[in-house]
Scaffold this motif. Structure first.
Motif, mmCIF file in Angstrom:
data_model
loop_
_atom_site.group_PDB
_atom_site.id
_atom_site.type_symbol
_atom_site.label_atom_id
_atom_site.label_comp_id
_atom_site.label_asym_id
_atom_site.label_seq_id
_atom_site.Cartn_x
_atom_site.Cartn_y
_atom_site.Cartn_z
ATOM 1 N N ASP A 113 0.838 -1.196 0.000
ATOM 2 C CA ASP A 113 0.000 0.000 0.000
ATOM 3 C C ASP A 113 0.873 1.246 0.000
ATOM 4 N N ASP A 115 0.151 3.988 1.755
ATOM 5 C CA ASP A 115 -0.076 4.834 2.926
ATOM 6 C C ASP A 115 0.886 4.575 4.076
ATOM 7 N N GLN A 117 1.223 2.061 5.849
ATOM 8 C CA GLN A 117 0.791 1.122 6.893
ATOM 9 C C GLN A 117 1.633 -0.145 6.765
ATOM 10 N N ARG A 218 -2.190 4.472 10.082
ATOM 11 C CA ARG A 218 -2.167 5.390 8.956
ATOM 12 C C ARG A 218 -1.842 6.762 9.527
HETATM 13 MG MG MG Z 1 -4.280 1.657 4.634
#
Ligand code: MG
Ligand code: UDP
Length: 331
Positions: A113, A115, A117, A218
């Protein structure tokens, strides 16, 4: 320009566009302006340190914030490794990954991902597992940092999915994963319309392994999934991989028919033997039956919809632009 030391001599690192890369990192991005810079800084640092030829394919899934501009800037800085695919709209995280899969040049593919995370620094752990001979390395979030509802719902869906589809992957929602190329090619070949890449890949893997990965909170921006999207994606997963829901429905239909048969005879008995009249229960019964019928129609629609799209061969996504080293192609 980054340089690589090999055999005591300083040599320019081969560019991904000149030599076939060994590793392709595929990242879907949707409105992640708060994360893009840090993501690339951390990811490219990690990947440069591995000292293998690699490429990073970023798919901009129709971002409407500053993300597209930032991606262009990064492409200008690191066109040696970056390839940017821009969709003309928002098609969803999994479709974006598929677009990346269709274009990978590496033998090992990593998804993650945007973001943060997932930690880019953990990619080498996945690559080591591939080196050990596994063809699919799935990360699972040992300590999940999402809200209570997401965490619990995801646990339940993981258990249901394993039971209904027989696909054993510890955490299908974790996108920090590494695949051997052959698996990615198989996933691309399926021409699925609504795809659950993790489950599909698991189906094609001969020697998969799950390893724990960190799941950070996040830090910036919000989750791109609302409740509706989450329910949709879960439904896709269930209907896409088994006829289980249909079977459950058939069983339910049979049980309810049996019960309503019994109920009918009880009513008959009451009417003729005790001369009793009552409507409340009957209304409830009718409503129950109606709800089951509606559910059934919906479920049939799911399967029909899939068949329809498979037959029509609608494009799964439309690409507006590709930025990559050799040429900048407009589509
Ligand atoms: Mg995420
Ligand atoms: N994403 C995407 N298209 C979408 C939704 C999400 O490309 O329609 C990307 C998003 O930018 C991120 C990844 O998919 O890189 C996971 O999304 P998110 O973090 O919102 O999901 P969550 O962590 O809440 O499951």
């Amino acid at each position: 320009m980054n340089n690589m030391v090999s055999g005591g001599k300083k040599t320019a690192r081969p560019r991904a566009s000149e030599v076939s890369p060994e590793i392709s990192v595929v990242i879907p991005v949707f409105n992640e302006q708060e994360n893009v810079d840090l993501l690339f800084r951390r990811l490219l640092k990690t990947m440069d340190a591995i000292k293998k030829v690699y490429e990073v394919i970023v798919i901009d899934d129709g971002s409407s914030d500053n993300t597209p501009r930032m991606l262009r800037d990064w492409f200008r800085k690191r066109s040696d490794v970056l390839r940017i695919i821009t969709f003309n709209g928002n098609y969803g995280q999994y479709v974006a990954i598929l677009a990346g899969f269709e274009r990978v040049r590496g033998n090992i593919i990593v998804t993650m991902d945007a973001d943060l995370q997932n930690l880019p620094e953990e990619i080498p752990n996945l690559l080591n597992k591939i080196k050990e001979g596994y063809d699919l390395v799935g990360g699972y979030r040992a300590m999940r940092h999402d809200n209570w509802f997401r965490t619990k719902a995801s646990k339940i869906v993981n258990i249901l999915r394993a039971k209904m589809t027989g696909i054993e992957t510890k955490d299908h929602g974790c996108m920090l994963r590494a695949y051997k190329r052959i698996i990615v090619d198989e996933v691309v070949k399926t021409r699925e319309t609504s795809t659950f890449i993790t489950a599909l890949a698991q189906k094609f893997a001969g020697n998969p392994i799950d390893i724990p990965v960190t799941h950070a909170e996040r830090k910036a921006g919000g989750s791109k999934y609302n409740f509706y999207k989450l329910v949709r994606i879960t439904f896709d997963l269930m209907t896409g991989f088994s006829l289980g829901p249909l079977h459950v429905f058939t069983m339910l239909g049979m049980i309810i028919s049996a019960l309503s048969g019994i109920y009918f005879f009880v009513e008959l008995f009451k009417r003729f033997v005790s001369n009793h009249h009552g409507y409340g229960l009957r209304f409830a019964f009718v409503f129950l039956l109606l709800s089951v019928i509606i559910l059934g129609i919906g479920l049939l629609g799911e399967y029909l919809g899939r068949a329809y799209f498979a037959v029509c061969e609608h494009p799964r996504f439309v690409i507006r632009e590709i930025l990559e080293k050799r040429s900048t192609k407009k589509q």
